[in-house]
Design a protein around this motif. Structure first.
Motif, short mmCIF file in Angstrom:
data_model
loop_
_atom_site.label_atom_id
_atom_site.label_comp_id
_atom_site.label_asym_id
_atom_site.label_seq_id
_atom_site.Cartn_x
_atom_site.Cartn_y
_atom_site.Cartn_z
N LEU A 140 0.83 -1.21 0.00
CA LEU A 140 0.00 0.00 0.00
C LEU A 140 0.87 1.26 0.00
CD1 LEU A 140 -2.88 1.10 0.12
CD2 LEU A 140 -2.68 1.10 2.60
N VAL A 141 1.91 1.25 0.86
CA VAL A 141 2.80 2.41 0.93
C VAL A 141 3.52 2.61 -0.40
CG1 VAL A 141 4.93 3.26 2.00
CG2 VAL A 141 3.09 2.37 3.42
N LEU A 142 4.00 1.53 -0.99
CA LEU A 142 4.73 1.65 -2.26
C LEU A 142 3.81 2.07 -3.41
CD1 LEU A 142 7.22 -1.35 -2.09
CD2 LEU A 142 7.74 1.09 -2.00
N ILE A 143 2.59 1.58 -3.43
CA ILE A 143 1.66 1.99 -4.49
C ILE A 143 1.32 3.47 -4.35
CG2 ILE A 143 -0.74 1.78 -5.22
CD1 ILE A 143 -0.32 -0.94 -5.79
N ILE A 144 1.08 3.93 -3.16
CA ILE A 144 0.79 5.35 -2.94
C ILE A 144 1.99 6.20 -3.35
CG2 ILE A 144 0.38 7.10 -1.16
CD1 ILE A 144 -1.41 5.02 0.26
N ALA A 145 3.19 5.74 -2.99
CA ALA A 145 4.40 6.48 -3.37
C ALA A 145 4.58 6.50 -4.89
CB ALA A 145 5.63 5.86 -2.71
N ALA A 146 4.28 5.38 -5.54
CA ALA A 146 4.41 5.31 -7.00
C ALA A 146 3.45 6.27 -7.68
CB ALA A 146 4.17 3.88 -7.49
N TYR A 147 2.19 6.20 -7.30
CA TYR A 147 1.21 7.11 -7.91
C TYR A 147 1.54 8.57 -7.62
CZ TYR A 147 -1.99 3.49 -9.50
OH TYR A 147 -2.56 2.45 -10.16
N ALA A 148 1.93 8.85 -6.40
CA ALA A 148 2.28 10.23 -6.04
C ALA A 148 3.45 10.73 -6.88
CB ALA A 148 2.59 10.32 -4.56
N ALA A 149 4.50 9.91 -7.01
CA ALA A 149 5.68 10.34 -7.77
C ALA A 149 5.34 10.55 -9.24
CB ALA A 149 6.80 9.31 -7.63
N ILE A 150 4.56 9.65 -9.83
CA ILE A 150 4.23 9.78 -11.26
C ILE A 150 3.32 10.98 -11.48
CG2 ILE A 150 3.01 8.65 -13.15
CD1 ILE A 150 4.18 5.99 -12.09
N ILE A 151 2.34 11.19 -10.62
CA ILE A 151 1.44 12.34 -10.78
C ILE A 151 2.20 13.64 -10.58
CG2 ILE A 151 -0.54 13.53 -9.74
CD1 ILE A 151 -1.77 10.71 -9.31
#
Length: 195
Positions: A140-151
């Motif tokens: 969950l933490v990594l997915i949130i970080a991934a989406y946040a970084a890409i956005i």
């Protein structure tokens, strides 16, 4: 205007041959001008985007032959290619652009690395029931970080990098052919000197 139903009495009388007085109105869409447009009026079809753009520039392509139209389009494409090549050369010379572009790539890299980390956690802890809480939290933490970084990377590109790109393109489109050639030649010199 709506069409009369087949069950209507007047329609059935017409079908059986009994005609009564009166007539149906034609729709407004079938109306045509009573006479041709005057010679001073220029009629330009508004459907084709290229024709509208050409009309705005004052060009009339209707009297040209097919070969002349092809030559005109080829010349326009060549000019656009020169402008884009010069704009790219100007961008490479801009230090802010290269610095901001590196930041953009780092943000995208962080987002992709976080996605890969999510898949690794799923592969390692996916079937293990004992560490499912740790794996789920990590994913969950990594997915949130991934989406946040890409956005953030796309917003960063839109807010910081795009104005520089548009300014260089506008500068390049305002240059004469000789200046465009000079900018492109300078870029080629820089490429050769780096090798």
């Amino acid at each position: 205007m709506s069409t009369r139903s087949v069950q209507n009495k007047r329609t059935q009388e017409k079908m059986q041959g009994e005609s009564r007085g009166g007539m149906a109105r034609k729709s407004a869409s079938s109306a045509k001008p009573a006479r041709a447009a005057a010679s001073s009026v220029r009629v330009v079809p508004a459907s084709a985007k290229a024709k509208r753009a050409a009309a705005e520039r004052g060009e009339d392509l209707s009297n040209l032959s097919k070969e002349e139209k092809k030559a005109r389009k080829a010349e326009l494409r060549r000019q656009e290619d020169l402008i884009y090549t010069a704009a790219n050369a100007l961008l490479k010379e801009n230090e802010d652009y290269t610095r901001l572009r590196r930041i953009w790539w780092v943000l995208l890299g962080v987002g992709i690395a976080a996605l890969v980390g999510t898949w690794v956690l799923l592969a390692v802890f996916g079937s293990d029931a004992g560490n499912s809480s740790f794996a789920q939290t990590g994913q969950l933490v990594l997915i949130i970080a991934a989406y946040a970084a890409i956005i953030i990377a796309f917003i960063f590109d839109f807010v910081k990098i795009r104005p520089i790109r548009n300014a260089c393109r506008a500068t390049a489109s305002g240059l004469s052919d000789a200046k465009l050639d000079e900018v492109i030649a300078r870029s080629m010199q820089d490429k050769k000197s780096k090798k």
